[in-house]
Design an enzyme around this catalytic site. Sequence first.
Site: not given
Ligand code: CP3
Length: 365
Positions: A43, A47, A56, A92, A167
């Site tokens: 990540r 953010r 975003r 994602d 999910y």
């Molecule tokens: O920089 C990186 O690591 C690459 C981007 C990345 C994202 N999601 C972007 C993202 C990666 C590798 C993921 C994988 C992902 N997504 C996982 C596996 C990694 C982990 O964290 O365990 C999982 C479980 C998800 C599912 C998911 N998508 C979650 C739990 C969330 C967070 C929700 C939140 O708003 O807190 C997301 C959304 C997400 N994916 C964001 C990002 C940057 C946040 C979206 C935003 O900016 O509003």
Amino acid sequence: MTTDTTGPVARDGEPRPGGPADSPLIRACRRRPSPHTPVWFMRQAGRSLPEYREIRASVPMLESCRRPDLVTEITLQPVRRHKVDAAILFSDIVVPVAAAGVDLDIVPGTGPVVAEPIRTAADVERIRPITRDDVSYVDEAVRQLVIELGDTPLIGFAGAPFTLASYLVEGGPSRTHAKTKALMYGDPELWHALCGRLADMTLTFLRVQIEAGVSAVQLFDSWAGTLSEADYRRFVLPHSTAVLSGLVDAGVPRIHFGVGTAELLGAMGEAGADVVGVDWRTPLDVATGRIGPDKAVQGNLDPCVLLAPWPVVEAEVRRILEQGKAAPGHVFNLGHGVLPETDPEMLTRVVALVHELSSRRADQG
Ligand code: CP3
């Protein structure tokens, strides 16, 4: 013989010196000596960065994942800012699931939410196989990024069958994964059918990224730690193995990561990983004892430590680098993703410190 100076691998099959396949990240993944311990952050694009929040502000998450121009820019942001040793594709884990026809959204502050959860055989049928054309925006973004990144490797990724299934079955994030486990224990046949489909989809999604030029892949099984080792072996390992062993000939290292997986580290390595990701609960030397001497490790700074004053962070980075020496290869990372409230300056300082403390003279190997 002419040397190909553009691709990651020269025509004789050896990594092009100085190219992404010869980078500290890939050398560490392959348990080869490296000029310093490579570092990147799960990540890292997200953010914690004001430049990310700006982009975003006007574009929903899934749309931003489908626009190669935005994917490229967001992926590059942490590389420019922190000088990390790798980029990770901005996407994602649910992107291929949506491409397979499942109606879902990523809700800010919540995560993926599925309109109609998958709980019956008819539901499973709704997940159709994907082709490259279903995710052409990912193919395009990776090709663009490989050009922009030059010698810095790009990591591709996908969600593992269990975490994706959780999910899909729950319909959204869950603390107990109760509905997922109810289906797994209650209808093993349906469970295996669901995970088989997800494994096929994941394999295709990773192959698209590899063919487009990523230098390594990470399979995120973030929530597998909710299972006992016996259940992991019975219900999950065959499907994650299908994905990782399906990439054995692809020529890029495979990283396998989960959270709370202290009891699963050996099995997650057996699934066919070159590198096993470790969260902060297990010291890297202990983890290496469980994973065995033929795999590298990745981790494992607690993301919350980055919210503490710098001397605390520095001491933890030093400890992790010391414990990482027990492994035949170490990729420095957090034990899970960067928290949105992290001061990005802390990440930049961690990268510099890891590089400084781990830099080795060439003659030291
Ligand atoms: O920089 C990186 O690591 C690459 C981007 C990345 C994202 N999601 C972007 C993202 C990666 C590798 C993921 C994988 C992902 N997504 C996982 C596996 C990694 C982990 O964290 O365990 C999982 C479980 C998800 C599912 C998911 N998508 C979650 C739990 C969330 C967070 C929700 C939140 O708003 O807190 C997301 C959304 C997400 N994916 C964001 C990002 C940057 C946040 C979206 C935003 O900016 O509003």
